[in-house]
Design a protein around this motif. Structure first.
Motif, PDB file in Angstrom:
ATOM      1  N   GLN A   1       0.805  -1.228  -0.175  1.00 45.31           N
ATOM      2  CA  GLN A   1       0.029  -0.031  -0.161  1.00 45.31           C
ATOM      3  C   GLN A   1       0.997   1.218  -0.171  1.00 45.31           C
ATOM      4  OE1 GLN A   1      -3.822   0.538   2.667  1.00 45.31           O
ATOM      5  NE2 GLN A   1      -2.097   1.084   3.840  1.00 45.31           N
ATOM      6  N   LEU A   2       0.413   2.289  -0.583  1.00 44.46           N
ATOM      7  CA  LEU A   2       1.075   3.558  -0.642  1.00 44.46           C
ATOM      8  C   LEU A   2      -0.150   4.727  -0.154  1.00 44.46           C
ATOM      9  CD1 LEU A   2       3.574   5.098  -1.396  1.00 44.46           C
ATOM     10  CD2 LEU A   2       2.617   5.362  -3.602  1.00 44.46           C
ATOM     11  N   LEU A   3       0.195   5.372   0.898  1.00 42.24           N
ATOM     12  CA  LEU A   3      -0.486   6.519   1.397  1.00 42.24           C
ATOM     13  C   LEU A   3       0.067   7.544   0.951  1.00 42.24           C
ATOM     14  CD1 LEU A   3      -0.806   5.103   4.946  1.00 42.24           C
ATOM     15  CD2 LEU A   3      -2.324   4.759   3.058  1.00 42.24           C
ATOM     16  N   ARG A   4      -0.639   8.435   0.064  1.00 46.03           N
ATOM     17  CA  ARG A   4      -0.457   9.705  -0.667  1.00 46.03           C
ATOM     18  C   ARG A   4      -1.145  10.842   0.120  1.00 46.03           C
ATOM     19  NH1 ARG A   4      -0.047   9.250  -6.796  1.00 46.03           N
ATOM     20  NH2 ARG A   4       1.999   8.349  -5.579  1.00 46.03           N
ATOM     21  N   PHE A   5      -0.299  11.620   0.832  1.00 45.21           N
ATOM     22  CA  PHE A   5      -1.220  12.832   1.545  1.00 45.21           C
ATOM     23  C   PHE A   5      -0.951  14.197   0.505  1.00 45.21           C
ATOM     24  CE2 PHE A   5       0.037   9.856   4.823  1.00 45.21           C
ATOM     25  CZ  PHE A   5      -0.980   9.922   5.582  1.00 45.21           C
TER      26      PHE A   5
ATOM     27  N   LEU B   1      -7.768   2.052   8.209  1.00 45.06           N
ATOM     28  CA  LEU B   1      -7.076   1.085   7.561  1.00 45.06           C
ATOM     29  C   LEU B   1      -5.857   0.442   8.265  1.00 45.06           C
ATOM     30  CD1 LEU B   1      -5.749   3.929   4.554  1.00 45.06           C
ATOM     31  CD2 LEU B   1      -7.176   1.861   4.171  1.00 45.06           C
ATOM     32  N   ALA B   2      -6.000   0.521   9.554  1.00 43.91           N
ATOM     33  CA  ALA B   2      -4.929  -0.076  10.436  1.00 43.91           C
ATOM     34  C   ALA B   2      -5.209  -1.530  10.383  1.00 43.91           C
ATOM     35  CB  ALA B   2      -5.004   0.520  11.866  1.00 43.91           C
ATOM     36  N   VAL B   3      -3.989  -2.237  10.577  1.00 42.84           N
ATOM     37  CA  VAL B   3      -4.051  -3.674  10.674  1.00 42.84           C
ATOM     38  C   VAL B   3      -2.934  -3.849  11.943  1.00 42.84           C
ATOM     39  CG1 VAL B   3      -4.242  -3.903   8.385  1.00 42.84           C
ATOM     40  CG2 VAL B   3      -2.210  -3.903   9.208  1.00 42.84           C
ATOM     41  N   PRO B   4      -3.098  -5.093  12.592  1.00 38.02           N
ATOM     42  CA  PRO B   4      -2.127  -5.556  13.725  1.00 38.02           C
ATOM     43  C   PRO B   4      -0.958  -6.028  13.094  1.00 38.02           C
ATOM     44  CG  PRO B   4      -3.761  -7.072  13.323  1.00 38.02           C
ATOM     45  CD  PRO B   4      -4.205  -6.107  12.193  1.00 38.02           C
TER      46      PRO B   4
ATOM     47  N   VAL C   1      -0.390   1.430   9.983  1.00 39.66           N
ATOM     48  CA  VAL C   1      -0.578   1.164   8.555  1.00 39.66           C
ATOM     49  C   VAL C   1       0.793   1.081   7.820  1.00 39.66           C
ATOM     50  CG1 VAL C   1      -2.718   2.541   8.609  1.00 39.66           C
ATOM     51  CG2 VAL C   1      -0.492   3.742   8.601  1.00 39.66           C
ATOM     52  N   TRP C   2       0.446   0.477   6.416  1.00 40.84           N
ATOM     53  CA  TRP C   2       1.646   0.498   5.693  1.00 40.84           C
ATOM     54  C   TRP C   2       1.707   1.292   4.566  1.00 40.84           C
ATOM     55  CZ3 TRP C   2       5.302  -3.071   6.293  1.00 40.84           C
ATOM     56  CH2 TRP C   2       5.335  -4.373   7.306  1.00 40.84           C
ATOM     57  N   SER C   3       2.780   1.851   4.215  1.00 42.38           N
ATOM     58  CA  SER C   3       3.106   2.713   3.236  1.00 42.38           C
ATOM     59  C   SER C   3       4.522   2.721   2.656  1.00 42.38           C
ATOM     60  CB  SER C   3       2.725   4.062   3.601  1.00 42.38           C
ATOM     61  OG  SER C   3       2.834   4.991   2.352  1.00 42.38           O
TER      62      SER C   3
END
Length: 189
Positions: A104-108, A160-163, A175-177
């Motif tokens: 995953q990529l989180l774009r802000f 989106l959070a995962v353990p 979160v992954w990014s």
């Protein structure tokens, strides 16, 4: 320029190449004092106590900002002035999610329209402030300048959070990014 000088005098000194941000890290002019400019926690810029209404002017000022230690300054090749920042100089106001899982990529997008992807160069962190009963999430925008992640954007991150079990054995949600895991908070029992 004295501390009572006009912000327009400072703007007139900014070289305009039209490509990227000015190289403020290379400029070491004399310090000319503080001006009455403040960035509120919500990202609103004030000059002489009045909000700066023109976004183009805010974007221009933000392009010559840097942080020297605990001090925020606006820098041109010939002078440097101090400003007040209540929390972080930027606010991350939008999030785009590309892909999923560890890829995953989180774009802000910031309040001054800068776009950046969370990852090694733009790490995220969540702090707890003793005076507020809520998490304070941040992301690095550039150099040593951060953005406070807006509450609505933080809620998207929580969704989106995962353990993940961290190296110290604790279980955290995050979160992954960009191939990096960014912890948000401990996983509830």
């Amino acid at each position: 320029m004295s501390s009572t000088g006009k912000a327009s005098d400072l703007l007139a000194q900014i070289p305009r190449s039209g490509k990227g941000l000015p190289p403020v890290h290379l400029w070491n002019p004399r310090f000319c004092g503080h001006i009455d400019m403040r960035i509120a926690r919500d990202g609103t810029w004030y000059y002489l106590g009045t909000p700066i209404g023109r976004k183009s002017m805010v974007k221009l000022f933000s392009s010559i900002m840097r942080r020297d230690g605990d001090n925020y300054v606006l820098v041109t090749p010939v002078e440097m002035v101090g400003i007040q920042v209540d929390d972080a100089p930027f606010v991350a106001v939008a999030l785009e999610v590309l892909g999923d899982g560890e890829q995953q990529l989180l774009r802000f997008t910031s309040n001054v329209d800068e776009v950046f992807d969370a990852g090694v160069d733009h790490p995220m962190r969540v702090e707890s402030h003793p005076d507020r009963d809520e998490p304070a999430p941040y992301i690095r925008v550039r150099s040593n300048l951060d953005a406070l992640i807006h509450r609505n954007v933080f809620y998207q991150l929580v969704d989106l959070a995962v353990p993940k079990v961290l190296e110290d054995g604790r279980r955290w949600l995050g979160v992954w990014s960009g191939g990096e895991f960014f912890p948000i908070g401990p996983e509830p029992d």
